[in-house]
Design a protein around this motif. Structure first.
Motif, PDB file in Angstrom:
ATOM      1  N   GLY A   1       0.825  -1.202   0.000  1.00 57.43           N
ATOM      2  CA  GLY A   1       0.000   0.000   0.000  1.00 57.43           C
ATOM      3  C   GLY A   1       0.860   1.253   0.000  1.00 57.43           C
ATOM      4  N   PHE A   2       0.426   2.248  -0.782  1.00 54.49           N
ATOM      5  CA  PHE A   2       1.173   3.508  -0.852  1.00 54.49           C
ATOM      6  C   PHE A   2       0.202   4.671  -0.801  1.00 54.49           C
ATOM      7  CE2 PHE A   2       3.796   0.329  -2.902  1.00 54.49           C
ATOM      8  CZ  PHE A   2       5.037   0.548  -2.326  1.00 54.49           C
ATOM      9  N   ARG A   3       0.754   5.854  -0.451  1.00 57.98           N
ATOM     10  CA  ARG A   3      -0.127   7.023  -0.323  1.00 57.98           C
ATOM     11  C   ARG A   3      -0.366   7.710  -1.662  1.00 57.98           C
ATOM     12  NH1 ARG A   3       4.162  10.999   2.680  1.00 57.98           N
ATOM     13  NH2 ARG A   3       4.640   9.063   3.723  1.00 57.98           N
ATOM     14  N   SER A   4       0.487   7.428  -2.671  1.00 56.92           N
ATOM     15  CA  SER A   4       0.292   8.059  -3.982  1.00 56.92           C
ATOM     16  C   SER A   4       0.900   7.178  -5.057  1.00 56.92           C
ATOM     17  CB  SER A   4       0.984   9.429  -4.026  1.00 56.92           C
ATOM     18  OG  SER A   4       2.388   9.244  -4.103  1.00 56.92           O
ATOM     19  N   ALA A   5       0.550   7.474  -6.320  1.00 59.26           N
ATOM     20  CA  ALA A   5       1.117   6.717  -7.436  1.00 59.26           C
ATOM     21  C   ALA A   5       2.632   6.921  -7.493  1.00 59.26           C
ATOM     22  CB  ALA A   5       0.463   7.166  -8.749  1.00 59.26           C
TER      23      ALA A   5
ATOM     24  N   HIS B   1       4.691   7.349  -4.913  1.00 60.88           N
ATOM     25  CA  HIS B   1       5.287   6.439  -3.921  1.00 60.88           C
ATOM     26  C   HIS B   1       5.217   4.981  -4.397  1.00 60.88           C
ATOM     27  CE1 HIS B   1       4.652  10.023  -1.389  1.00 60.88           C
ATOM     28  NE2 HIS B   1       5.589   9.527  -0.592  1.00 60.88           N
ATOM     29  N   ALA B   2       4.128   4.672  -5.121  1.00 57.87           N
ATOM     30  CA  ALA B   2       3.907   3.276  -5.549  1.00 57.87           C
ATOM     31  C   ALA B   2       4.935   2.803  -6.572  1.00 57.87           C
ATOM     32  CB  ALA B   2       2.492   3.116  -6.096  1.00 57.87           C
TER      33      ALA B   2
ATOM     34  N   VAL C   1      -0.822  -4.033  -5.701  1.00 55.57           N
ATOM     35  CA  VAL C   1      -0.544  -2.689  -5.189  1.00 55.57           C
ATOM     36  C   VAL C   1      -1.842  -1.927  -5.003  1.00 55.57           C
ATOM     37  CG1 VAL C   1       0.639  -0.502  -5.633  1.00 55.57           C
ATOM     38  CG2 VAL C   1       1.698  -2.666  -6.329  1.00 55.57           C
TER      39      VAL C   1
ATOM     40  N   ILE D   1      -3.463   1.951  -3.612  1.00 52.67           N
ATOM     41  CA  ILE D   1      -3.087   3.338  -3.337  1.00 52.67           C
ATOM     42  C   ILE D   1      -4.193   3.985  -2.520  1.00 52.67           C
ATOM     43  CG2 ILE D   1      -2.642   5.589  -4.430  1.00 52.67           C
ATOM     44  CD1 ILE D   1      -1.302   3.973  -6.731  1.00 52.67           C
ATOM     45  N   ASP D   2      -3.795   4.758  -1.538  1.00 53.98           N
ATOM     46  CA  ASP D   2      -4.725   5.472  -0.664  1.00 53.98           C
ATOM     47  C   ASP D   2      -5.811   6.149  -1.500  1.00 53.98           C
ATOM     48  OD1 ASP D   2      -5.011   6.262   2.175  1.00 53.98           O
ATOM     49  OD2 ASP D   2      -4.907   8.272   1.315  1.00 53.98           O
TER      50      ASP D   2
END
Lengths: 222, 281
Positions: free
Chosen positions: A129-133, A135-136, A147, A149-150
């Motif tokens: 899990g990531f907070r943005s594309a 970060h992903a 994956v 995303i928040d």
């Protein structure tokens, strides 16, 4: 278990991975240790070293994934090939690998130990899990992972009935534990020494404050 | 000269090799009752040092004497036990139960009045019950170090450990204190000038041994403490960053003494004290 050593190692390169930095150093005589163990990295110009779990162990190298947000991690991310820094490790207790049907769960910079762990477990399923594309982009380090995303969270898509090995921000670890009470969780705490000297990194384990660097950083949640 | 660790900066049972590289190991402070210590966050780095608010976490006197001390003795490193408490009689009760160790009386505990009289009362109470070497660990917050040192010597101290940490605060990006407790003890390189001043002031009024500590990172720092009148040197925060520091500092100390024009580090003892005396004349 590998005996920790402290050596001055040469940087072989620093690559951007989304907003993160992958710092590669020549391995010297330092052993990579077990997945989930960590190393204290000298942060240029800072008083204290920074604890980092090993991300990858390519032949002859050790690689660490950093989130350059503070003065120490920024200094580490600014290193160039040929620069040298003291590295001390491997330290602490890593993940137990003798688990059937493992599932790796990672959040944000907490995915750092998972690529090395995935290799040891022969690439089990993983949820990141990531907070943005942006970060992903770090998911490239774990090519087969699912994956999210928040605002979607890892706990929204996490399959049940798996042995979970997780690393990520504290709220994520608490949420993972609620779904998978037997999960092995890798925690984080401010740490001055990494070898049990400073008593700075205590966390509550079974009602007592224990040093995360000695008892962890991987703790079994139940 | 002995090279020691500063109390609370090393756990000999977790890192016996590091303890063995010192001339003596100083324990974390032992209090009468067990203490879990403060809630995290307990440590924070600053630009030139670090803050800690560990809160004297220790298993308490009984468990220390029954379980920890026998294990420490197996390491065959001379032991200094740091004794803490919240009243003079608490310190003395612990001192009375310790044999065959050097005692370092931690006079910089939370809730202990740091005024010379109170510190002297504690040392006097300990002196009454023990024949072990008794070192007074002094806070740098003293307004008049000479007066503090005189009072502690009169109370029966055999030597001094100086200095403990300075009280400090660090704020995070949202302007909240980084440490859960708010303030903590400030240590590391920034503390060195404070340590030098304290040792120098003490050396001008006492001939007792002084363990100099505060921001020692290398041999030059150790040599400067010796020049200010330290007979021994202790390593604190540097042990967190470099567990190999004891051997390195000793190597560097020899080289730095030579560079400064002294055949041996001991030959530099007190040279800065003399310089100050001359200036005063």
């Amino acid at each position: 278990m590998s005996r920790p050593r402290r050596e001055r190692l040469s940087v072989t390169g620093v690559e951007s991975v989304g907003p993160y930095a992958l710092l590669r150093v020549r391995r010297g005589r330092i052993e990579p240790g077990a997945p989930g163990q960590f190393f204290m990295l000298e942060a240029p110009g800072r008083v204290l070293p920074r604890p980092m779990s090993l991300c990858l162990a390519p032949p002859g190298e050790l690689a660490f994934l950093l989130d350059p947000i503070g003065p120490g991690t920024k200094a580490l991310a600014r290193l160039d090939a040929g620069d040298r820094l003291h590295v001390f490790g491997p330290l602490g207790n890593g993940f137990r690998l003798d688990v059937p049907r493992p599932l790796l769960v990672g959040g944000g910079i907490g995915i750092a130990p998972l690529p090395y762990l995935a290799e040891a477990l022969e690439h089990p399923p993983a949820v990141l899990g990531f907070r943005s594309a942006h970060h992903a982009q770090a998911a490239a380090l774990l090519p087969c992972a699912e994956v999210v995303i928040d605002p979607t969270l890892v706990t929204d898509v996490m399959p049940v009935n798996r042995n979970v090995l997780a690393c990520g921000p504290e709220p994520m670890l608490h949420a993972v534990r609620a779904l998978a009470p037997d999960a092995q969780l890798a925690w984080e705490a401010p740490m001055a020494c990494g070898y049990g000297a400073c008593f700075g990194c205590v966390v509550e384990v079974e009602g007592e404050l224990k040093r995360l660097c000695v008892e962890g950083p991987v703790l079994c949640s139940s | 000269m002995l090279l020691l660790n500063a109390s609370g900066c090393l756990d000999a049972l977790t890192a016996p090799d590091v303890a063995s590289s010192l001339d003596a190991f100083v324990t974390k402070t032992v209090t009468p009752e067990p203490r879990a210590g403060n809630a995290p966050v307990r440590i924070a780095e600053t630009e030139h040092g670090m803050l800690n608010a560990i809160g004297l976490a220790n298993p308490g006197r009984d468990v220390f004497i029954r379980e920890t001390l026998p294990r420490l003795r197996e390491l065959n490193v001379p032991l200094w036990v740091s004794v803490g408490g919240f009243a003079a009689h608490e310190y003395a009760e612990t001192c009375a139960q310790l044999d065959d160790v050097t005692i370092e009386v931690n006079l910089s505990c939370p809730n202990v009045d740091e005024a010379p009289d109170s510190a002297a009362e504690i040392v006097a109470a300990c002196r009454e019950v023990t024949a072990n070497p008794l070192y007074a660990k002094v806070s740098p917050h003293s307004w008049d170090m000479a007066e503090t040192v005189r009072a502690l010597e009169a109370a029966g101290a055999d030597g001094f450990s100086m200095v403990n940490t300075l009280r400090g605060v660090a704020l995070d990006s949202t302007l909240r204190t980084k440490l859960a407790r708010g303030a903590g003890g400030y240590s590391g390189p920034a503390l060195k000038p404070v340590a030098l001043a304290s040792v120098l002031a003490a050396r001008r009024v006492t001939e007792l041994p002084i363990v100099g500590m505060g921001g020692v990172c290398n041999g030059r720092d150790a040599l400067e403490l010796i020049a200010c009148g330290a007979t021994h040197v202790a390593l604190g925060t540097i042990l967190f960053a470099d567990p190999d520091a004891p051997a390195r500092v000793l190597d560097e100390l020899e080289a730095e003494a030579t560079r400064a024009g002294f055949a041996r580090p001991a030959d530099a003892f007190g040279v800065a004290v003399g310089a100050v005396a001359n200036l005063a004349n």
